[in-house]
Motif scaffolding. Structure first.
Motif, PDB file in Angstrom:
ATOM      1  N   PRO A 147       0.888  -1.163   0.144  1.00  0.00           N
ATOM      2  CA  PRO A 147       0.043   0.029   0.080  1.00  0.00           C
ATOM      3  C   PRO A 147       0.895   1.308   0.053  1.00  0.00           C
ATOM      4  CG  PRO A 147      -0.750  -1.439   1.693  1.00  0.00           C
ATOM      5  CD  PRO A 147       0.684  -1.814   1.217  1.00  0.00           C
ATOM      6  N   VAL A 148       0.504   2.368  -0.555  1.00  0.00           N
ATOM      7  CA  VAL A 148       1.159   3.504  -0.825  1.00  0.00           C
ATOM      8  C   VAL A 148       0.005   4.762  -0.238  1.00  0.00           C
ATOM      9  CG1 VAL A 148       2.229   5.224  -2.227  1.00  0.00           C
ATOM     10  CG2 VAL A 148       2.263   3.034  -2.840  1.00  0.00           C
ATOM     11  N   TYR A 149       0.460   5.519   0.774  1.00  0.00           N
ATOM     12  CA  TYR A 149       0.011   6.630   1.549  1.00  0.00           C
ATOM     13  C   TYR A 149       0.422   7.904   1.023  1.00  0.00           C
ATOM     14  CZ  TYR A 149       3.663   6.851   4.909  1.00  0.00           C
ATOM     15  OH  TYR A 149       5.029   7.364   5.510  1.00  0.00           O
ATOM     16  N   TYR A 150      -0.358   8.781   1.322  1.00  0.00           N
ATOM     17  CA  TYR A 150      -0.008  10.290   0.813  1.00  0.00           C
ATOM     18  C   TYR A 150      -0.277  10.946   2.327  1.00  0.00           C
ATOM     19  CZ  TYR A 150      -0.453  15.096  -0.595  1.00  0.00           C
ATOM     20  OH  TYR A 150      -0.061  16.276  -1.023  1.00  0.00           O
ATOM     21  N   GLU A 151       1.021  11.846   2.665  1.00  0.00           N
ATOM     22  CA  GLU A 151       0.862  12.476   3.911  1.00  0.00           C
ATOM     23  C   GLU A 151       1.040  11.688   5.285  1.00  0.00           C
ATOM     24  OE1 GLU A 151      -1.609  15.733   3.908  1.00  0.00           O
ATOM     25  OE2 GLU A 151      -0.573  16.913   2.255  1.00  0.00           O
ATOM     26  N   ILE A 201      -3.682   5.754  -0.889  1.00  0.00           N
ATOM     27  CA  ILE A 201      -4.175   6.018  -2.431  1.00  0.00           C
ATOM     28  C   ILE A 201      -4.171   5.072  -3.356  1.00  0.00           C
ATOM     29  CG2 ILE A 201      -3.366   8.604  -1.582  1.00  0.00           C
ATOM     30  CD1 ILE A 201      -0.905   8.098  -3.380  1.00  0.00           C
ATOM     31  N   GLY A 202      -3.435   3.953  -2.840  1.00  0.00           N
ATOM     32  CA  GLY A 202      -3.046   2.948  -4.007  1.00  0.00           C
ATOM     33  C   GLY A 202      -2.028   1.915  -3.667  1.00  0.00           C
ATOM     34  N   LEU A 203      -1.701   1.072  -4.419  1.00  0.00           N
ATOM     35  CA  LEU A 203      -0.577   0.117  -4.265  1.00  0.00           C
ATOM     36  C   LEU A 203       0.253   0.009  -5.330  1.00  0.00           C
ATOM     37  CD1 LEU A 203      -1.595  -2.822  -5.632  1.00  0.00           C
ATOM     38  CD2 LEU A 203      -3.436  -2.822  -3.876  1.00  0.00           C
ATOM     39  N   ILE A 204       1.265  -0.718  -4.965  1.00  0.00           N
ATOM     40  CA  ILE A 204       2.402  -0.934  -6.031  1.00  0.00           C
ATOM     41  C   ILE A 204       2.648  -2.571  -5.913  1.00  0.00           C
ATOM     42  CG2 ILE A 204       3.554   1.101  -5.978  1.00  0.00           C
ATOM     43  CD1 ILE A 204       5.759   0.094  -4.260  1.00  0.00           C
ATOM     44  N   LEU A 205       2.887  -3.260  -7.367  1.00  0.00           N
ATOM     45  CA  LEU A 205       3.225  -4.483  -7.186  1.00  0.00           C
ATOM     46  C   LEU A 205       4.627  -4.706  -6.786  1.00  0.00           C
ATOM     47  CD1 LEU A 205       0.890  -5.619 -10.327  1.00  0.00           C
ATOM     48  CD2 LEU A 205       0.469  -5.661  -7.826  1.00  0.00           C
ATOM     49  N   VAL A 206       5.085  -5.610  -6.175  1.00  0.00           N
ATOM     50  CA  VAL A 206       6.481  -5.800  -5.984  1.00  0.00           C
ATOM     51  C   VAL A 206       7.351  -6.162  -7.289  1.00  0.00           C
ATOM     52  CG1 VAL A 206       8.250  -6.971  -4.513  1.00  0.00           C
ATOM     53  CG2 VAL A 206       5.990  -6.287  -3.463  1.00  0.00           C
ATOM     54  N   LYS A 207       6.653  -6.964  -8.107  1.00  0.00           N
ATOM     55  CA  LYS A 207       7.220  -7.521  -9.303  1.00  0.00           C
ATOM     56  C   LYS A 207       7.552  -6.517 -10.074  1.00  0.00           C
ATOM     57  CE  LYS A 207       3.023  -8.761 -11.689  1.00  0.00           C
ATOM     58  NZ  LYS A 207       2.100  -9.669 -12.417  1.00  0.00           N
ATOM     59  N   ASN A 208       7.010  -5.251 -10.006  1.00  0.00           N
ATOM     60  CA  ASN A 208       7.314  -4.198 -10.990  1.00  0.00           C
ATOM     61  C   ASN A 208       8.552  -3.490 -10.448  1.00  0.00           C
ATOM     62  OD1 ASN A 208       4.993  -4.477 -12.506  1.00  0.00           O
ATOM     63  ND2 ASN A 208       3.899  -3.199 -11.398  1.00  0.00           N
ATOM     64  N   LEU A 209       9.146  -3.607  -9.471  1.00  0.00           N
ATOM     65  CA  LEU A 209      10.170  -3.134  -8.855  1.00  0.00           C
ATOM     66  C   LEU A 209      11.498  -4.089  -9.249  1.00  0.00           C
ATOM     67  CD1 LEU A 209       8.978  -2.241  -5.217  1.00  0.00           C
ATOM     68  CD2 LEU A 209       8.827  -0.787  -7.504  1.00  0.00           C
ATOM     69  N   LEU A 210      11.274  -5.154  -9.971  1.00  0.00           N
ATOM     70  CA  LEU A 210      12.504  -6.017 -10.279  1.00  0.00           C
ATOM     71  C   LEU A 210      13.323  -5.102 -11.025  1.00  0.00           C
ATOM     72  CD1 LEU A 210      10.764  -9.357 -10.918  1.00  0.00           C
ATOM     73  CD2 LEU A 210      12.030  -8.699  -8.895  1.00  0.00           C
ATOM     74  N   ILE A 256       1.246   3.080  -9.930  1.00  0.00           N
ATOM     75  CA  ILE A 256       0.652   3.057  -8.573  1.00  0.00           C
ATOM     76  C   ILE A 256      -0.992   2.447  -9.074  1.00  0.00           C
ATOM     77  CG2 ILE A 256      -0.542   4.025  -6.429  1.00  0.00           C
ATOM     78  CD1 ILE A 256       1.957   5.981  -6.433  1.00  0.00           C
ATOM     79  N   ARG A 257      -1.276   1.306  -8.513  1.00  0.00           N
ATOM     80  CA  ARG A 257      -2.571   0.980  -8.943  1.00  0.00           C
ATOM     81  C   ARG A 257      -3.661   1.226  -7.766  1.00  0.00           C
ATOM     82  NH1 ARG A 257      -2.251  -3.180 -12.639  1.00  0.00           N
ATOM     83  NH2 ARG A 257      -0.061  -3.824 -13.248  1.00  0.00           N
ATOM     84  N   ARG A 258      -4.870   1.303  -8.389  1.00  0.00           N
ATOM     85  CA  ARG A 258      -6.248   1.568  -7.532  1.00  0.00           C
ATOM     86  C   ARG A 258      -6.300   0.304  -6.550  1.00  0.00           C
ATOM     87  NH1 ARG A 258     -11.268   3.776 -10.470  1.00  0.00           N
ATOM     88  NH2 ARG A 258     -11.795   3.976  -8.232  1.00  0.00           N
ATOM     89  N   ILE A 259      -6.563   0.666  -5.356  1.00  0.00           N
ATOM     90  CA  ILE A 259      -6.810  -0.332  -4.490  1.00  0.00           C
ATOM     91  C   ILE A 259      -8.253  -0.651  -4.464  1.00  0.00           C
ATOM     92  CG2 ILE A 259      -6.987   1.460  -2.440  1.00  0.00           C
ATOM     93  CD1 ILE A 259      -5.301  -0.699  -0.808  1.00  0.00           C
ATOM     94  N   PRO A 260      -8.825  -1.896  -4.308  1.00  0.00           N
ATOM     95  CA  PRO A 260     -10.216  -2.427  -4.032  1.00  0.00           C
ATOM     96  C   PRO A 260     -10.565  -1.626  -2.778  1.00  0.00           C
ATOM     97  CG  PRO A 260      -8.959  -4.382  -4.837  1.00  0.00           C
ATOM     98  CD  PRO A 260      -7.831  -3.178  -4.251  1.00  0.00           C
ATOM     99  N   ARG A 261     -11.897  -1.149  -2.614  1.00  0.00           N
ATOM    100  CA  ARG A 261     -12.317  -0.624  -1.528  1.00  0.00           C
ATOM    101  C   ARG A 261     -13.660  -1.583  -1.187  1.00  0.00           C
ATOM    102  NH1 ARG A 261     -10.198   4.417   0.039  1.00  0.00           N
ATOM    103  NH2 ARG A 261      -8.719   4.883  -1.559  1.00  0.00           N
TER     104      ARG A 261
END
Length: 288
Positions: A242-246, A252-261, A276-281
Motif C-alpha cells: 500500500p502507498v499512502y499520502y502524507e 491512495i493505491g498500491l504497487i506490485l513488488v514484481k514491478n520493482l524488479l 500505482i494501482r487503484r486499491i479495491p475498496r
C-alpha cells in the motif's frame, strides 16, 4: 451290532459337523452385523465413487444390501439367534445338559462373537462384498419375519438416515487428514488451510479478513526506492505494498513488488514514479 455301531458313529460325526456349521454360521452373522451395520451409506457411496478400484468394486456389491438397514439388521439377528438356539440342541445329544451349556457358551463367545467381530471390524468391506450374495438369499428367506419387524422399526425410529457431516465436523475431518496431524493423512498444510478457509468463507465478514492498518507495512509516496527501502519490501514478503499520502491512514493505491524488479536501488527512484494501482475498496453501509 456292527451296523448299529456304524450308525451311532455316523450320527456322532453328523452332529459334530452340524455343530461346527452352526458355530461358523453364527459367527458369520455376528461379524456381519458389526461389519455391515457400522458402514454408513455415505462412506460406501464415497468409496464407490472415489475409492481404490478394489474398494469401488466391494462398495458397489455392498450398497444394495445395506440400503434397507433395518431389514438387514433383523435378518442378521434372526439368523444369529436361530444358530445359537439350535447349537445346544445338537450338543445335548452328545454330552450332558451342563456340558452342552458350557460348550455352547464357550464356542459362541469365542468363535461366534469375539473372533468374527474382530476380523469383520478390520476387513468388513472385503468380507461383506464376498458374502453379499449369501446375505441377499438370507434376506429373502427371513423376509416373512424380518420385514414386518423392519417396518415397525422404520415407523418408530425412522428410515436409515444419511449421516452427512456438519461444516465444523467436516473442517475437523480435513484437519485430521493433514499430514501434520500424524495420523497418516496425505493433505499438506497448504491444502488443509485452503479447504478450511473455503469452509469458513460463508461465516466470515470483510472485517474478519482485513488487517488493521496499524499493523500493515505501507510506503510513503514521497519515499525513494533506495537499498534500505527495497530491503524492507523484500523482508516484508508481500506481493503488493500500500502507498499512502502524507499520513499512513490515507491509502491512495498500491504497487506490485514484481514491478520493482527492473529498478536499481542505486538510482533511488521515487515511489511516485512507479505505477500505482487503484486499491479495491469496501464501503460499509453503502446503498446500491
Amino acid at each position: 451290532m456292527a451296523v448299529e455301531y456304524k450308525c451311532c458313529e455316523a450320527d456322532f460325526f453328523i452332529h459334530i459337523l452340524i455343530i461346527v456349521l452352526l458355530v461358523v454360521f453364527a459367527g458369520m452373522m455376528s461379524g456381519l452385523t458389526l461389519g455391515l451395520m457400522s458402514m454408513s451409506l455415505v462412506d460406501l457411496e464415497v468409496l464407490a465413487k472415489s475409492g481404490t478400484p478394489k474398494d469401488r468394486k466391494h462398495a458397489a456389491k455392498i450398497l444394495p444390501v445395506v440400503k434397507k438397514q433395518h431389514l438387514l439388521l433383523c435378518t442378521l439377528l434372526i439368523c444369529n439367534a436361530a444358530a445359537m438356539e439350535a447349537l445346544p440342541i445338537f450338543l445335548d445329544s452328545l454330552v450332558t445338559a451342563w456340558g452342552a451349556i458350557l460348550i455352547s457358551v464357550t464356542l459362541i463367545l469365542l468363535f461366534g462373537e469375539i473372533i468374527p467381530q474382530s476380523v469383520c471390524s478390520r476387513h468388513g468391506l472385503a468380507i461383506g462384498a464376498t458374502v453379499a450374495p449369501i446375505v441377499q438369499v438370507l434376506v429373502w428367506i427371513c423376509f416373512p419375519v424380518a420385514y414386518p419387524i423392519s417396518k415397525l422399526l422404520d415407523f418408530l425410529l425412522g428410515h436409515g438416515h444419511v449421516a452427512l457431516f456438519r461444516r465444523a465436523e467436516l473442517k475437523t475431518l480435513v484437519n485430521l487428514h493433514g499430514n501434520e496431524a500424524g495420523k497418516g493423512g496425505e493433505l499438506t498444510h497448504d491444502e488443509t488451510t485452503i479447504i478450511a478457509g473455503a469452509l469458513e468463507l460463508t461465516e466470515k465478514t470483510a472485517k474478519d479478513a482485513m488487517t488493521p492498518i496499524s499493523e500493515t507495512f505501507t510506503i510513503d509516496i514521497h519515499a525513494k526506492l533506495d537499498r534500505e527501502l527495497m530491503g524492507l519490501i523484500l523482508e516484508n514478503g508481500h506481493s503488493r505494498m500500500p502507498v499512502y499520502y502524507e499520513h499512513p491512514t490515507n491509502i491512495i493505491g498500491l504497487i506490485l513488488v514484481k514491478n520493482l524488479l527492473t529498478i536499481h536501488p542505486e538510482d533511488e527512484v521515487p515511489v511516485k514514479s512507479v505505477t500505482i494501482r487503484r486499491i479495491p475498496r469496501s464501503l460499509a453501509g453503502s446503498e446500491s
